[in-house]
Design a protein around this motif. Structure first.
Motif, PDB file in Angstrom:
ATOM      1  N   CYS A 197      -5.002   9.985  -3.811  1.00 53.91           N
ATOM      2  CA  CYS A 197      -5.010   8.718  -4.533  1.00 53.91           C
ATOM      3  C   CYS A 197      -3.780   7.907  -4.141  1.00 53.91           C
ATOM      4  CB  CYS A 197      -5.001   8.961  -6.043  1.00 53.91           C
ATOM      5  SG  CYS A 197      -6.414   9.895  -6.659  1.00 53.91           S
ATOM      6  N   SER A 207     -11.044   1.131  -0.357  1.00 53.79           N
ATOM      7  CA  SER A 207     -11.320   2.396  -1.046  1.00 53.79           C
ATOM      8  C   SER A 207     -12.461   3.165  -0.397  1.00 53.79           C
ATOM      9  CB  SER A 207     -11.665   2.134  -2.522  1.00 53.79           C
ATOM     10  OG  SER A 207     -10.545   1.668  -3.229  1.00 53.79           O
ATOM     11  N   SER A 208     -12.363   4.479  -0.477  1.00 53.18           N
ATOM     12  CA  SER A 208     -13.415   5.356   0.048  1.00 53.18           C
ATOM     13  C   SER A 208     -13.299   6.704  -0.651  1.00 53.18           C
ATOM     14  CB  SER A 208     -13.248   5.540   1.561  1.00 53.18           C
ATOM     15  OG  SER A 208     -12.115   6.361   1.834  1.00 53.18           O
ATOM     16  N   GLU A 209     -14.149   7.640  -0.253  1.00 52.37           N
ATOM     17  CA  GLU A 209     -14.043   8.986  -0.809  1.00 52.37           C
ATOM     18  C   GLU A 209     -12.755   9.676  -0.360  1.00 52.37           C
ATOM     19  OE1 GLU A 209     -17.485  11.282   0.070  1.00 52.37           O
ATOM     20  OE2 GLU A 209     -18.855  10.024  -1.116  1.00 52.37           O
ATOM     21  N   VAL A 239      -8.393  -3.436  -2.822  1.00 53.52           N
ATOM     22  CA  VAL A 239      -8.860  -2.182  -3.429  1.00 53.52           C
ATOM     23  C   VAL A 239     -10.344  -1.979  -3.140  1.00 53.52           C
ATOM     24  CG1 VAL A 239      -9.324  -1.016  -5.622  1.00 53.52           C
ATOM     25  CG2 VAL A 239      -7.090  -2.057  -5.218  1.00 53.52           C
ATOM     26  N   ASN A 240     -11.119  -3.041  -3.255  1.00 53.87           N
ATOM     27  CA  ASN A 240     -12.560  -2.941  -2.994  1.00 53.87           C
ATOM     28  C   ASN A 240     -12.843  -2.667  -1.520  1.00 53.87           C
ATOM     29  OD1 ASN A 240     -13.291  -3.386  -5.665  1.00 53.87           O
ATOM     30  ND2 ASN A 240     -13.439  -5.595  -5.412  1.00 53.87           N
ATOM     31  N   ILE A 277      -9.680   8.037   0.293  1.00 50.61           N
ATOM     32  CA  ILE A 277      -8.556   7.453  -0.427  1.00 50.61           C
ATOM     33  C   ILE A 277      -9.099   6.635  -1.592  1.00 50.61           C
ATOM     34  CG2 ILE A 277      -6.515   6.006  -0.338  1.00 50.61           C
ATOM     35  CD1 ILE A 277      -6.303   6.486   2.619  1.00 50.61           C
ATOM     36  N   ARG A 278      -8.722   7.044  -2.787  1.00 53.21           N
ATOM     37  CA  ARG A 278      -9.066   6.279  -3.985  1.00 53.21           C
ATOM     38  C   ARG A 278      -7.848   5.436  -4.353  1.00 53.21           C
ATOM     39  NH1 ARG A 278     -10.425   8.373 -10.184  1.00 53.21           N
ATOM     40  NH2 ARG A 278     -10.549   6.281 -11.076  1.00 53.21           N
ATOM     41  N   PHE A 279      -8.039   4.128  -4.385  1.00 53.88           N
ATOM     42  CA  PHE A 279      -6.928   3.230  -4.687  1.00 53.88           C
ATOM     43  C   PHE A 279      -6.927   2.830  -6.159  1.00 53.88           C
ATOM     44  CE2 PHE A 279      -7.153   2.526  -0.085  1.00 53.88           C
ATOM     45  CZ  PHE A 279      -5.804   2.577   0.240  1.00 53.88           C
ATOM     46  N   TYR A 280      -5.748   2.813  -6.726  1.00 50.58           N
ATOM     47  CA  TYR A 280      -5.534   2.290  -8.068  1.00 50.58           C
ATOM     48  C   TYR A 280      -4.903   0.906  -7.966  1.00 50.58           C
ATOM     49  CZ  TYR A 280      -6.466   6.812 -10.268  1.00 50.58           C
ATOM     50  OH  TYR A 280      -7.065   7.964 -10.710  1.00 50.58           O
ATOM     51  N   TYR A 281      -5.155   0.084  -8.995  1.00 56.96           N
ATOM     52  CA  TYR A 281      -4.536  -1.230  -9.059  1.00 56.96           C
ATOM     53  C   TYR A 281      -3.106  -1.088  -9.572  1.00 56.96           C
ATOM     54  CZ  TYR A 281      -9.255  -3.225  -8.722  1.00 56.96           C
ATOM     55  OH  TYR A 281     -10.515  -3.572  -8.303  1.00 56.96           O
ATOM     56  N   TRP A 340       0.890  -1.170   0.000  1.00 57.04           N
ATOM     57  CA  TRP A 340       0.000   0.000   0.000  1.00 57.04           C
ATOM     58  C   TRP A 340       0.923   1.213   0.000  1.00 57.04           C
ATOM     59  CZ3 TRP A 340      -4.290   0.686   4.317  1.00 57.04           C
ATOM     60  CH2 TRP A 340      -4.780   2.002   4.299  1.00 57.04           C
TER      61      TRP A 340
END
Length: 318
Positions: free
Chosen positions: A144, A163-165, A159-160, A167-171, A128
């Motif tokens: 992000c 994730s939240s408003e 990621v699922n 912290i947006r996670f990218y793969y 992470w």
């Protein structure tokens, strides 16, 4: 999801607060002699945030047995010692999430390699990483970040779930590149602080540009995707590392130049040794890392070294 967070420093405490805030069942572990944990047990807060009552606090490492996910946020050079401690619990079917940015000096191993070297095959490891500061996240300022793993199902699950408003996670798509880039950005942060200390902040643009190319060359030589250096793990983290008043690595670099005391952890101080070892092993020139190393460890004159760095033999940019 039942989660244990190992490490009660500023980032570990933020992760604990964050995962609790999005609905997970979180336990925060710290050593009984840790000043951070002692304060949490007494006051449930540190200088940056408060830990909600819904979070369990413990100094008993056996808490990992009940967790589905184990999040680790400690000094990167101490990861092998922690893995040695965890062996007694014979972990099975766990997900370990590494939230540190570093490279083991003695071996050159990336942190995910250290974890995998010490785990049963039934466990999965993820990282992470990415930009962000405790002070900003705690006050609702979004950012992000990236989650990467060699196991696609683990990556998708995290990621699922995480994730939240806020912290947006990218793969992540390149574990080598993401880990090396994340570690190296701390060295660039120290260099930026040194420029600040010398009143040469205008050179940060050149530092960012050349630093990214330097790291990209190493990533490629190690078998990763050089474009990872231009993603969130490295270039995308520069604002938080090269410019932010909250960046420990930048603060350390500036304090070092000004000969001022600085007692917080600056991972780049250790990472620069590992970076130079990797550069040597893979035949990659790392001039910025070498400059930082020469100033920190060889006590060379900072102004002369940095001036020399930016006045190297003229060459094409790319």
């Amino acid at each position: 999801m039942k989660i244990t967070v190992i490490g009660c420093g500023r980032w570990g405490s933020l992760i604990t607060w964050y995962l609790d805030s999005i609905g997970h069942q979180v336990t925060l572990y710290g050593r009984d002699n840790s000043k951070h944990m002692q304060r949490f047990l007494k006051e449930r807060k540190n200088d940056l945030l408060a830990i909600p009552d819904s979070v369990s606090l413990t100094t008993d490492l056996s808490c990992v047995k009940e967790a589905e996910v184990i999040v680790i946020s400690i000094n990167s050079q101490g990861l092998q010692a922690l893995m040695d401690e965890l062996k007694q619990y014979e972990l099975m079917d766990k997900i370990l999430v590494l939230c540190m940015k570093g490279i083991e000096i003695s071996t050159g191993r990336r942190l995910s390699q250290i974890a995998n070297d010490n785990l049963d095959f039934s466990n999965n490891v993820a990282v992470w990483i990415g930009p962000g500061h405790v002070q900003e996240f705690y006050h609702g300022i979004p950012n992000c970040m990236v989650i990467d793993s060699n196991d696609c199902k683990t990556k998708e699950l995290l990621v699922n779930e995480f994730s939240s408003e806020l912290i947006r996670f990218y793969y992540g798509q390149d574990l080598i590149g993401n880990e090396i880039g994340a570690a190296a950005k701390n060295v660039i942060g120290i260099a930026a602080g040194m420029l600040d200390g010398l009143a040469l902040s205008t050179l940060k643009g050149a530092l960012m540009s050349r630093g990214t190319r330097e790291v990209a060359r190493l990533i490629k030589a190690m078998g990763g995707n050089e474009l990872s250096a231009y993603g969130l793990c490295h270039l995308g983290d520069y604002e938080a590392t090269v410019f932010s008043k909250y960046s420990h690595n930048r603060q350390f670099g500036e304090a070092f130049i000004k000969n001022e005391p600085f007692d917080a952890l600056a991972e780049g101080y250790y990472t620069v040794k590992a970076m130079l070892n990797l550069g040597k092993n893979y035949g990659v020139d790392l001039p910025i890392c070498k400059a930082v190393y020469d100033i920190l460890y060889k006590e060379k004159n900072a102004k002369e070294v940095l001036n020399g760095l930016f006045s190297r033999t003229l060459k094409n940019e790319f």
